[in-house]
Design an enzyme around this catalytic site. Structure first.
Site, PDB file in Angstrom:
ATOM      1  CB  SER A  17       3.588  -6.918  -1.758  1.00 36.57           C
ATOM      2  OG  SER A  17       4.203  -7.521  -0.323  1.00 36.57           O
ATOM      3  CG  HIS A  52       6.821  -7.035  -4.384  1.00 37.64           C
ATOM      4  ND1 HIS A  52       7.722  -6.125  -5.017  1.00 37.64           N
ATOM      5  CD2 HIS A  52       7.071  -6.985  -3.025  1.00 37.64           C
ATOM      6  CE1 HIS A  52       8.550  -5.856  -4.223  1.00 37.64           C
ATOM      7  NE2 HIS A  52       8.305  -6.203  -2.832  1.00 37.64           N
ATOM      8  CG  ASP A 108       8.040  -8.148   0.044  1.00 36.28           C
ATOM      9  OD1 ASP A 108       6.614  -7.575   0.171  1.00 36.28           O
ATOM     10  OD2 ASP A 108       8.897  -7.438  -0.679  1.00 36.28           O
ATOM     11  CG  MET A 156      11.280 -10.478   4.516  1.00 34.45           C
ATOM     12  SD  MET A 156       9.973  -9.584   5.551  1.00 34.45           S
ATOM     13  CE  MET A 156       9.334  -8.488   4.420  1.00 34.45           C
ATOM     14  CG  HIS A 196      12.141  -6.505  -2.027  1.00 33.61           C
ATOM     15  ND1 HIS A 196      11.426  -5.675  -1.397  1.00 33.61           N
ATOM     16  CD2 HIS A 196      13.167  -5.901  -1.881  1.00 33.61           C
ATOM     17  CE1 HIS A 196      11.975  -4.850  -0.490  1.00 33.61           C
ATOM     18  NE2 HIS A 196      13.185  -4.896  -0.959  1.00 33.61           N
ATOM     19  CG  MET A 244      14.013  -7.258   1.783  1.00 36.29           C
ATOM     20  SD  MET A 244      12.302  -6.845   2.453  1.00 36.29           S
ATOM     21  CE  MET A 244      11.490  -7.730   1.450  1.00 36.29           C
ATOM     22  CG  MET A 260      13.041  -0.260   0.648  1.00 43.10           C
ATOM     23  SD  MET A 260      11.978  -1.740   0.376  1.00 43.10           S
ATOM     24  CE  MET A 260      11.115  -1.635   1.776  1.00 43.10           C
ATOM     25  N   GLY A 310      10.976  -5.207   6.315  1.00 44.43           N
ATOM     26  CA  GLY A 310      10.631  -6.331   7.316  1.00 44.43           C
ATOM     27  C   GLY A 310       9.227  -6.472   7.527  1.00 44.43           C
ATOM     28  CG  PHE A 311       7.542  -6.073   9.823  1.00 46.25           C
ATOM     29  CD1 PHE A 311       8.487  -5.689  10.493  1.00 46.25           C
ATOM     30  CD2 PHE A 311       7.008  -7.449  10.382  1.00 46.25           C
ATOM     31  CE1 PHE A 311       9.506  -6.524  11.363  1.00 46.25           C
ATOM     32  CE2 PHE A 311       7.832  -8.180  11.166  1.00 46.25           C
ATOM     33  CZ  PHE A 311       8.956  -7.716  11.830  1.00 46.25           C
ATOM     34  N   GLY A 312       4.852  -5.597   6.553  1.00 46.29           N
ATOM     35  CA  GLY A 312       3.807  -4.879   5.572  1.00 46.29           C
ATOM     36  C   GLY A 312       2.876  -3.846   6.529  1.00 46.29           C
ATOM     37  CG  ASP A 348       8.355  -2.471  -1.543  1.00 47.84           C
ATOM     38  OD1 ASP A 348       9.150  -3.389  -1.793  1.00 47.84           O
ATOM     39  OD2 ASP A 348       7.520  -2.628  -0.895  1.00 47.84           O
ATOM     40  N   GLY A 349       6.182   0.285  -0.040  1.00 45.79           N
ATOM     41  CA  GLY A 349       6.114   0.337   1.428  1.00 45.79           C
ATOM     42  C   GLY A 349       5.062   1.568   1.772  1.00 45.79           C
ATOM     43  N   GLY A 350       3.929   1.030   2.412  1.00 48.16           N
ATOM     44  CA  GLY A 350       2.964   2.099   3.044  1.00 48.16           C
ATOM     45  C   GLY A 350       2.250   2.809   1.658  1.00 48.16           C
ATOM     46  N   GLY A 365       0.639  -3.951  -0.959  1.00 50.70           N
ATOM     47  CA  GLY A 365       0.226  -5.231  -0.194  1.00 50.70           C
ATOM     48  C   GLY A 365      -0.898  -4.957   0.627  1.00 50.70           C
TER      49      GLY A 365
HETATM   50  C1  DX5 Z   1       8.389  -4.469   3.154  1.00 50.18           C
HETATM   51  C2  DX5 Z   1       8.160  -5.079   1.774  1.00 50.18           C
HETATM   52  C3  DX5 Z   1       7.146  -4.540   1.165  1.00 50.18           C
HETATM   53  C4  DX5 Z   1       5.828  -4.500   1.867  1.00 50.18           C
HETATM   54  C5  DX5 Z   1       4.602  -3.654   1.309  1.00 50.18           C
HETATM   55  O1  DX5 Z   1       9.667  -4.988   3.963  1.00 50.18           O
HETATM   56  O2  DX5 Z   1       9.317  -4.952   1.059  1.00 50.18           O
HETATM   57  O3  DX5 Z   1       6.994  -4.873  -0.272  1.00 50.18           O
HETATM   58  O4  DX5 Z   1       5.337  -5.967   1.682  1.00 50.18           O
HETATM   59  O5  DX5 Z   1       3.317  -3.953   2.024  1.00 50.18           O
HETATM   60  P1  DX5 Z   1       2.478  -2.636   2.528  1.00 50.18           P
HETATM   61  O6  DX5 Z   1       2.068  -2.472   1.095  1.00 50.18           O
HETATM   62  O7  DX5 Z   1       1.360  -3.325   3.230  1.00 50.18           O
HETATM   63  O8  DX5 Z   1       3.427  -1.704   3.102  1.00 50.18           O
HETATM   64 ZN    ZN Z   2       8.816  -5.506  -1.238  1.00 47.00          ZN
END
Ligand code: DX5
Ligand code: ZN
Length: 234
Positions: free
Chosen positions: A7, A31, A33, A35, A64, A66, A135, A140-142, A173-175, A195
């Site tokens: 990401s 990927h 993102d 937004m 992706h 959003m 998710m 919204g955030f990494g 996706d996420g964390g 990411g």
């Molecule tokens: C969050 C995104 C994810 C995010 C993943 O809204 O959809 O793709 O960028 O980032 P990490 O891997 O840092 O959680």
């Molecule tokens: Zn994503």
């Protein structure tokens, strides 16, 4: 064998191509993102960023979305060079129309679910999509904490796909980091989006390999840049 979607949300935007080059030989896709500041409390980038990297990077691109009005962004991102477009089920009354629009552009179609959204709404659309993206953070955030209470949903999704004989990608996706990657993979993920775990480290390429190894995939480097993967025979 688990695939890694890198990401770019966590990449150094001041030198984006250089950041992407570091993972190009290890990640399986890029990927993006997208937004809009409405569906999620953040704004990122548009089709031009995808287009600017398309001819330089030899990986599949995935958007992706959003965004509140995905119907307006499917064609621009498909024509900017995306190979897969994933829309959020929460952003449309007409999901089948969105999937049809994506497929009409000749790209793969994915549907994403926020952590609290149940699988039930997928019942009649599952056979029409190539990928489901549960998710494991609120979008919204990494760099957020992995929500492990989503894991049972991923396991249920894998069972349903098996029962229906669907060759569905399950992209978590996420964390994602070395600890959570294994949990997500053993729960049924076939693709992991990463990411922070990939771009906020000294060696992004090695970080991708580490994530794959932590899911039980071994690899032997055949020659520079070419890597053969084999599943660890546990
Ligand atoms: C969050 C995104 C994810 C995010 C993943 O809204 O959809 O793709 O960028 O980032 P990490 O891997 O840092 O959680
Ligand atoms: Zn994503």
């Amino acid at each position: 064998m688990v695939k890694i979607a890198a990401s770019i949300l966590a990449a150094d935007f001041s030198d984006l191509y250089e950041a992407v080059r570091k993972v190009e030989k290890a990640a399986d896709s890029l990927h993006f993102d997208i937004m809009d500041g409405h569906f999620v409390p953040n704004i990122t980038f548009g089709p031009d960023i995808v287009r600017s990297l398309r001819d330089k990077v030899g990986l599949p691109f995935e958007a992706h979305l959003m965004v509140d009005n995905p119907q307006e962004w499917i064609v621009p991102f498909a024509r900017a060079g995306c190979d897969l477009i994933t829309v959020h089920i929460e952003t449309s009354y007409h999901l089948d129309r969105l999937i049809t629009l994506i497929k009409k552009e000749g790209v793969k179609a994915g549907v994403a679910l926020n952590p609290s959204t149940s699988l039930g709404q997928l019942e009649h659309i599952l056979s029409r999509v190539d990928l489901v993206l549960p998710m494991t953070v609120n979008p919204g955030f990494g760099a957020q904490e992995f929500l492990s209470w989503v894991l049972p949903k991923i396991r249920t999704l894998r069972e349903i796909a098996r029962e229906k004989g669907l060759s569905l990608e399950i992209e978590v996706d996420g964390g994602i980091n070395q600890a959570t990657a294994k949990e997500a993979a053993t729960s049924g993920a076939t693709v992991l989006v990463a990411g922070t775990a990939v771009f906020n480290v000294n060696d992004p390429k090695e970080a991708v390999f580490e994530l794959k190894r932590s899911c039980g995939s071994l690899f032997s480097r055949e020659k520079e840049g070419v890597v053969q993967w084999r599943q660890r025979l546990d």
